[in-house]
Design an enzyme around this catalytic site. Sequence first.
Site, PDB file in Angstrom:
ATOM      1  N   TYR A 121       0.890  -1.179   0.000  1.00  0.00           N
ATOM      2  CA  TYR A 121       0.000   0.000   0.000  1.00  0.00           C
ATOM      3  C   TYR A 121       0.919   1.218   0.000  1.00  0.00           C
ATOM      4  O   TYR A 121       0.907   2.017   0.914  1.00  0.00           O
ATOM      5  CB  TYR A 121      -0.827  -0.091   1.284  1.00  0.00           C
ATOM      6  CG  TYR A 121      -2.060   0.771   1.400  1.00  0.00           C
ATOM      7  CD1 TYR A 121      -2.961   0.915   0.362  1.00  0.00           C
ATOM      8  CD2 TYR A 121      -2.340   1.398   2.609  1.00  0.00           C
ATOM      9  CE1 TYR A 121      -4.109   1.672   0.517  1.00  0.00           C
ATOM     10  CE2 TYR A 121      -3.486   2.158   2.777  1.00  0.00           C
ATOM     11  CZ  TYR A 121      -4.373   2.288   1.722  1.00  0.00           C
ATOM     12  OH  TYR A 121      -5.510   3.032   1.896  1.00  0.00           O
TER      13      TYR A 121
ATOM     14  N   HIS B 106      -2.518   7.576  -2.991  1.00  0.00           N
ATOM     15  CA  HIS B 106      -3.620   6.615  -2.977  1.00  0.00           C
ATOM     16  C   HIS B 106      -4.103   6.351  -1.556  1.00  0.00           C
ATOM     17  O   HIS B 106      -5.314   6.378  -1.281  1.00  0.00           O
ATOM     18  CB  HIS B 106      -3.188   5.300  -3.632  1.00  0.00           C
ATOM     19  CG  HIS B 106      -4.200   4.208  -3.485  1.00  0.00           C
ATOM     20  ND1 HIS B 106      -5.406   4.207  -4.148  1.00  0.00           N
ATOM     21  CD2 HIS B 106      -4.192   3.073  -2.726  1.00  0.00           C
ATOM     22  CE1 HIS B 106      -6.095   3.130  -3.821  1.00  0.00           C
ATOM     23  NE2 HIS B 106      -5.391   2.424  -2.955  1.00  0.00           N
TER      24      HIS B 106
ATOM     25  N   ASP C 197      -4.724  -5.492  -9.430  1.00  0.00           N
ATOM     26  CA  ASP C 197      -5.248  -6.194  -8.261  1.00  0.00           C
ATOM     27  C   ASP C 197      -6.712  -5.792  -8.094  1.00  0.00           C
ATOM     28  O   ASP C 197      -7.041  -4.918  -7.301  1.00  0.00           O
ATOM     29  CB  ASP C 197      -4.425  -5.831  -7.029  1.00  0.00           C
ATOM     30  CG  ASP C 197      -4.704  -6.740  -5.860  1.00  0.00           C
ATOM     31  OD1 ASP C 197      -5.174  -7.866  -6.087  1.00  0.00           O
ATOM     32  OD2 ASP C 197      -4.448  -6.338  -4.712  1.00  0.00           O
TER      33      ASP C 197
ATOM     34  N   TYR D 166     -13.125  -5.322   6.008  1.00  0.00           N
ATOM     35  CA  TYR D 166     -11.685  -5.143   6.234  1.00  0.00           C
ATOM     36  C   TYR D 166     -11.306  -4.798   7.677  1.00  0.00           C
ATOM     37  O   TYR D 166     -10.124  -4.909   8.048  1.00  0.00           O
ATOM     38  CB  TYR D 166     -11.118  -4.113   5.255  1.00  0.00           C
ATOM     39  CG  TYR D 166     -11.197  -2.669   5.689  1.00  0.00           C
ATOM     40  CD1 TYR D 166     -10.055  -1.986   6.091  1.00  0.00           C
ATOM     41  CD2 TYR D 166     -12.405  -1.981   5.675  1.00  0.00           C
ATOM     42  CE1 TYR D 166     -10.117  -0.648   6.458  1.00  0.00           C
ATOM     43  CE2 TYR D 166     -12.478  -0.658   6.044  1.00  0.00           C
ATOM     44  CZ  TYR D 166     -11.334   0.009   6.430  1.00  0.00           C
ATOM     45  OH  TYR D 166     -11.401   1.326   6.799  1.00  0.00           O
TER      46      TYR D 166
END
Length: 415
Positions: free
Chosen positions: A127, A132, A231, A242
Amino acid sequence: MTTAAQRFATEGFGPENLPYASFSPTGARPRLGVRLGDRAISLGELATGVEAKGGPQLAATARTAADAPDLDALLAAGHTAWQPLRAWLQEVVTTEGLEEVVEAASTPVSDIAVHMPFTVADYVDYYASEHHASNIGRMFRPDQEPLLPNWKHLPVGYHGRAGTVIPSGTDVPRPKGLRPEPSGTPSFGPSRRLDIEAELGFVVGGSAPQGEVSVARAGAEHLFGVVLFNDWSARDIQGFEYVPLGPYLGKSFASSISLWVVPFAALAQARVEPPSREHELADYLDDSVDGPWGLDITLEVVLDGESLSHPPYRTMYWTAPQMVAHMSVNGASLRPGDFFGSGTVSGTEVDERGSFMELSWGGKEPLTLANGHEQAFLEDGQTVTLRGTAPGANGSVIDFGDCVGTIVPASGAAG
């Protein structure tokens, strides 16, 4: 007299690149090869032809790997095999008098099938883009700081599902799962917020059974090659599941890779300084050793032929060698075929975002396509293509080929 490179090279696929693939001509068995221009060269056939011609010899370990159907043997042999193999290949395609040998060992790319280039061992997704992560943080956690306190101290990642890393060109069925609803009770059904993540994927070779691979060793000994990586992500399923353990069903259904593996060594001219670090890093993450390790690679996101964005990899906060160092610092082993994704690549501008979640700002600002159609997330039947280029040696361009996937309807369930 000319060389094979002079005759066959095209922009993006010259002797500076020579990406690897597992390919098969029509009706033939898969074999390991490299691409020069619009031709795929069988390494086993090339080695035999060069030997018969009295050309440069290939070391025994690399010669054995050259006869394999894919990259598995070469990755297992480690850098002491793949570095000489690359040097030999570049010598062969740039040596006068070997052009006919190269041609005899090659097949037009239009006449081959390209297969999964290696067997994925473990798969980790990172990540690593500050832009982002900040964008997603603002959308998922609007009442908190966009970045969590750990983000600039270590490369955040999670262990993914190696079995659903799939070759470019494979259709992607819309995944199903539990989706959040305004009532608070989730519903089960196909994802309504299917998304992409435009990333790079890194292929690891060699072995480190005891782990603790340094940044310097990662770059010199274990980073074999780079692919484009989509992905795919089901944002609604992901958003519900999550917390607290991270992504699972929203990510594990499909992750597409491009099929020509660009050697990490081919990106030497693309290495750039990463962004300035806000905090002093732990010693094991010091990537100033033998650096810089940032990469000047520009991606492109294309939807049904329309170019939507150009995410710049050079803005990534964490570098690939840091990611290897982090995944192994606790003693976790590395093995041939380990694979990791960079995380979505996004820049500062709207047309540099690497996901539809960001491009449509969570669906609140739908995209208007060239045909006038408005949409926020992916629809059945749509095809996403990722492309990527980087500067290469001698003013050349390194082309990664395409990473392609088409969304097909979910099996069975409606909703």
